[in-house]
Design a protein around this motif. Structure first.
Motif, short mmCIF file in Angstrom:
data_model
loop_
_atom_site.label_atom_id
_atom_site.label_comp_id
_atom_site.label_asym_id
_atom_site.label_seq_id
_atom_site.Cartn_x
_atom_site.Cartn_y
_atom_site.Cartn_z
N ASN A 54 -23.25 2.31 6.43
CA ASN A 54 -22.05 2.77 6.85
C ASN A 54 -21.32 1.95 7.86
O ASN A 54 -20.94 2.56 9.10
N ARG A 55 -20.82 0.88 7.59
CA ARG A 55 -19.66 0.03 8.03
C ARG A 55 -18.65 -0.69 7.13
O ARG A 55 -19.42 -1.24 6.11
N SER A 56 -17.67 -0.76 7.62
CA SER A 56 -16.55 -1.19 6.81
C SER A 56 -16.46 -2.89 6.76
O SER A 56 -16.94 -3.28 8.06
N PHE A 57 -15.84 -3.63 6.18
CA PHE A 57 -15.70 -5.07 6.42
C PHE A 57 -14.85 -5.35 7.48
O PHE A 57 -15.09 -5.96 8.48
N GLY A 69 -9.13 -10.75 6.65
CA GLY A 69 -9.37 -9.67 7.81
C GLY A 69 -7.86 -9.29 8.28
O GLY A 69 -6.84 -9.32 7.54
N PHE A 70 -7.68 -9.18 9.62
CA PHE A 70 -6.55 -8.73 10.22
C PHE A 70 -5.52 -9.68 10.13
O PHE A 70 -4.47 -9.55 10.44
N GLY A 71 -5.98 -11.03 10.01
CA GLY A 71 -4.64 -12.11 9.81
C GLY A 71 -4.26 -12.19 8.22
O GLY A 71 -3.73 -13.19 8.07
N ASP A 72 -4.45 -11.27 7.53
CA ASP A 72 -4.41 -11.60 5.85
C ASP A 72 -2.60 -11.54 5.79
O ASP A 72 -2.07 -10.65 6.16
N ILE A 160 -20.71 -15.34 3.28
CA ILE A 160 -20.29 -14.07 3.51
C ILE A 160 -19.26 -13.51 2.21
O ILE A 160 -18.35 -14.77 1.75
N CYS A 161 -19.44 -12.82 1.73
CA CYS A 161 -18.62 -12.10 0.70
C CYS A 161 -17.39 -11.11 1.25
O CYS A 161 -17.81 -10.24 2.07
N ASP A 162 -16.25 -11.66 1.11
CA ASP A 162 -15.12 -10.89 1.70
C ASP A 162 -14.25 -9.97 0.91
O ASP A 162 -13.19 -9.51 1.19
N ASN A 163 -15.01 -9.90 -0.38
CA ASN A 163 -14.24 -8.87 -1.22
C ASN A 163 -15.43 -8.06 -2.03
O ASN A 163 -15.23 -7.56 -3.34
N GLY A 430 -15.06 1.81 -3.98
CA GLY A 430 -14.91 2.09 -2.62
C GLY A 430 -14.18 0.98 -1.98
O GLY A 430 -14.13 -0.13 -2.33
N ALA A 431 -14.17 1.24 -0.47
CA ALA A 431 -13.73 0.38 0.57
C ALA A 431 -14.68 -0.87 0.64
O ALA A 431 -15.91 -0.76 -0.01
N ARG A 432 -14.24 -1.78 0.95
CA ARG A 432 -14.83 -3.16 1.27
C ARG A 432 -16.06 -2.92 2.28
O ARG A 432 -15.85 -2.15 3.37
N VAL A 433 -17.20 -3.23 2.09
CA VAL A 433 -18.42 -3.57 2.86
C VAL A 433 -19.00 -4.67 3.23
O VAL A 433 -18.58 -5.50 2.52
#
Length: 748
Positions: A54-57, A69-72, A160-163, A430-433
């Motif tokens: 239960n945590r999102s990326f 991430g936030f700088g996309d 790390i997998c960011d997708n 679903g959402a990224r994790v």
């Protein structure tokens, strides 16, 4: 895959020096070189899966250097013109925000809504703008490197997998069914088409006593979209492995017992048991398994903290470490944590870091075993936490998009006259994790940006051991990769990355102090601190992402998308081409809802299998202007805007990419008059202005050497401000590279 040169490695390491020292568990893991024999996946002898909760990326890694991430720079724009990060909040908006409380890695925060209905409401048919209305304002909170240093250290050391996405827009159990079985059951059937070799003679005589069904579909064959846990009967992957002679095992604590009556035993003490997360135990064939049988011995046994009376955290790993030391670690293993250590939001993430570190300690205690092991650390779902990437989904109808791959068993049919909140919709993705691949073959601090989901773990096992799961759908196989892109089996990465000690991570915040969790607290089963209430920030600002690039794994994508505006038919046609080795999902949005495509108002999704093409047509619903944006994996982006009226610019831009020669864009003026064309390179900042005569064509050469094959070029026309052709993305050449220089707005 060729190794990166020294300059590339140094640039990719970037901010890694911020970590003074890696934890001992990570140091040991980094010290072991892979056992390279064939230079292929066949050198992998052990696959271990540790799925946390239960945590999102974005919630964990939105600030991590180099990931999307936030700088996309190419985050989707909502129909109101705001960035997706500006989530609607009543009459205003709310940005991602870090709670003001200190030591967030040790805080207890609340559990947010994370069921089928609210997840689909947040996704909102691909608009991705319903997060706060569906989940609450705490959906936008995040943690960073100072809060969860161990997680960031793992990412800096390995891959790390960011997708990577959860498999279904729903809660824990169905996502874990995807991990262990490849799906959540068939639509409209009572039993699986593939018989289990270990099925009980009469499985219907056994019912799991955890409450009645809430109308989630046909049972026991599925589909299952919630946490009913009624007892199911379709084929699971461990059964297939057993039939094929592949060794496997589930490592867990048995709590107060792994019989049905004991599954909920974790509620009395969250420091023991498996939190009900060994989801194969909700299958009748496991419930009816007898002592001594394969399913019983490998799935219904484990450490026994409760009955031994010790509550000694270290003993959670005794069976795993014994198997590692005795060279009897199975070919495939799953590790399941107790509630307190699984990172579920009702417990601190750093408690989970201690558990992960301890698993890594056990696996690295025998270097010979670790040299041929791949540890996959993933999360079952995102709870209610926001993530900005729009998940790939199969289209329900042509009004929502098209797919070259069949969408069979990808659309939940809904329940007739259903009042329980399970309407028709795509299962996922679903959402990224978060997902990290920790292995001697994944060292170096890389990011892998191929699209994955929980079935990718099964596909990785398929690739290695040849046991094919019958449930993974054609659409999901097209969209989700098999994780092999995240590892380099040919070359050992010997880079020494400079990893916090997790010994004291099982602590909690009281006032300004960080106190250890005592054995008395653990034995009592109590949560030692109250759940934190996270306030809405009064002056929110967009969080910054760590500067610098990250080493990037080579990806199997070669994607293209061009548009043709038809001034006669008054429509716009977009072509989607896939010339790579993996399928891809294209997400299309229109500004201000001014266009219809495929009889629908959008957004739209297009799944294109490798080697195939698709196209669709859009027509303005009013006026003659159009404005369409196309988003694909790894920052792929197109914007096609302009007009269809008699005075509109009529330029055709066609991009041509060659993995060896680079890239050019061919611009043709199909209008009746000369046009002053402006070409802007958003990486270099260079701008060219040139007059193009009617019927004339000219090439734009894209300079890619200094940007690691990233391109971002925009073509506009001075006489028609509405005309835009914007092309951005990355050209893959089979070699490791660096992440997007525009992420975090850093040119370093």
């Amino acid at each position: 895959m060729p190794t990166a040169d020294r300059r590339t490695v140094l640039r990719g390491l970037g901010a890694a020096a911020l970590s003074a020292a890696f934890p001992e568990s990570i140091k040991r893991a980094l010290a072991v070189e892979p056992n390279i024999v064939s230079g292929t996946i066949n050198d992998v002898k052990h696959i271990v899966v540790l799925m946390q909760e239960n945590r999102s990326f974005d919630h964990y890694f939105g600030t991590l250097r180099g990931v999307r991430g936030f700088g996309d720079p190419r985050a989707v724009m909502l129909s109101n013109g705001n960035s997706v990060f500006q989530q609607p909040n009543g009459s205003g908006t709310l940005l991602p925000n870090h709670p003001p409380e200190p030591l967030m890695g040790y805080q207890f925060i609340g559990d947010l809504p994370h069921g089928w209905s609210d997840a689909h409401a947040a996704w909102n048919n691909g608009n991705n703008d319903g997060w706060i209305a569906a989940k609450g304002t705490e959906t936008m909170c995040f943690v960073d490197r100072t809060d969860i240093p161990f997680h960031y250290a793992l990412a800096d050391a390995f891959t790390i997998c960011d997708n990577y996405h959860c498999s279904i827009m729903g809660p824990t159990d169905p996502n874990r069914y995807y991990m262990w079985t490849g799906w959540v059951g068939q639509n409209g059937t009572a039993t699986d088409t593939v018989a289990s070799p270990f099925q009980a003679t009469n499985p219907g005589t056994f019912t799991l006593a955890v409450g009645p069904s809430t109308g989630n579909g046909v049972l026991p064959g599925g589909p299952v979209v919630n946490n009913d846990e009624q007892g199911y009967d379709w084929l699971t992957y461990p059964e297939q492995l057993e039939a094929a002679g592949i060794s496997w095992k589930i490592y867990q604590d048995i709590g107060v017992g792994l019989d049905p009556a004991g599954y909920e035993g974790w509620t009395s003490n969250p420091y023991i048991g498996n939190y009900g997360d060994t989801s194969v135990l909700y299958f009748l064939q496991y419930q009816n398994a007898t002592p001594g049988s394969p399913l019983y011995q490998k799935a219904r046994t484990g450490t026994d903290i409760y009955n031994n009376g010790g509550y000694n955290g270290g003993s959670f790993f005794s069976v795993l470490q014994q198997d590692v030391m005795n060279n009897t670690l199975p070919e495939i293993s799953w590790v399941v944590a107790p509630q307190a250590y699984c990172e579920h939001p009702t417990f601190p993430p750093n408690w989970g870091a201690w558990y992960v570190s301890s698993v890594l300690d056990a696996l690295t205690s025998n270097p010979e075993v670790w040299a041929s092991t791949v540890l996959i650390i993933n999360f079952d779902e995102n709870d209610g936490f926001f993530d900005h990437i729009v998940a790939p989904t199969a289209p329900i109808s042509a009004a929502q998009g098209l797919s070259t791959a069949s969408n069979v068993n990808e659309i939940y049919p809904g329940v007739p006259n259903d009042a329980t909140g399970y309407p028709q919709g795509p299962y996922g993705l679903g959402a990224r994790v978060p997902c990290m691949i920790v292995s001697p073959w994944s060292k170096g601090g890389y990011v892998c940006s191929q699209v994955f989901d929980h079935t990718s773990v099964l596909q990785f096992m398929e690739r290695r051991f040849g046991v094919i799961n019958p449930h993974i759908t054609p659409w999901r196989r097209a969209v989700s990769g098999d994780l092999t892109a995240a590892l380099n089996f040919k070359h050992a990465n010997t880079a020494k990355v400079p990893l916090p000690n997790t010994t004291n991570f099982v602590s909690y915040v009281e006032g300004d102090a960080l106190l250890p969790v005592t054995q008395a607290i653990i034995a009592s089963g109590q949560q030692p601190a109250k759940t934190l209430s996270i306030p809405v920030p009064t002056n929110p600002v967009m969080p910054a992402q760590e500067p610098g690039q990250r080493l990037a794994r080579a990806l199997p994508y070669q994607l293209q998308s061009d548009a043709v505006a038809d001034m006669v038919d008054q429509d716009v046609k977009i072509n989607f081409g896939n010339y790579g080795a993996a399928g891809a999902f294209f997400h299309v949005r229109t500004a201000e809802g001014a266009l219809n495509g495929g009889m629908g108002a959008g957004p739209w999704g297009y799944t294109v299998e490798a080697g195939k093409t698709l196209s669709d047509t859009w027509r303005p619903t009013s006026g003659s202007n159009y404005d369409l944006s196309v988003y694909g994996p790894n920052g792929f982006y197109r914007r096609f805007a302009g007009g269809l009226g008699p005075n509109a610019a009529n330029l055709v831009v066609r991009a041509e990419f060659d993995v060896g020669e680079g890239a050019i864009a061919i611009v043709t003026n199909e209008g009746a008059a000369q046009a002053l064309v402006i070409i802007t390179d958003n990486y270099t900042g260079n701008t060219r202005r040139m007059f193009v005569q009617a019927g004339e064509s000219f090439p734009i050469a894209l300079e890619l050497a200094r940007t690691s094959n990233w391109y971002d070029v925009q073509v506009t026309v001075e006489s028609d401000p509405s005309f835009v052709r914007h092309y951005a993305g990355h050209i893959e050449n089979g070699e490791a590279s660096l992440t997007d220089p525009l992420i975090g707005r850093s040119e370093s």
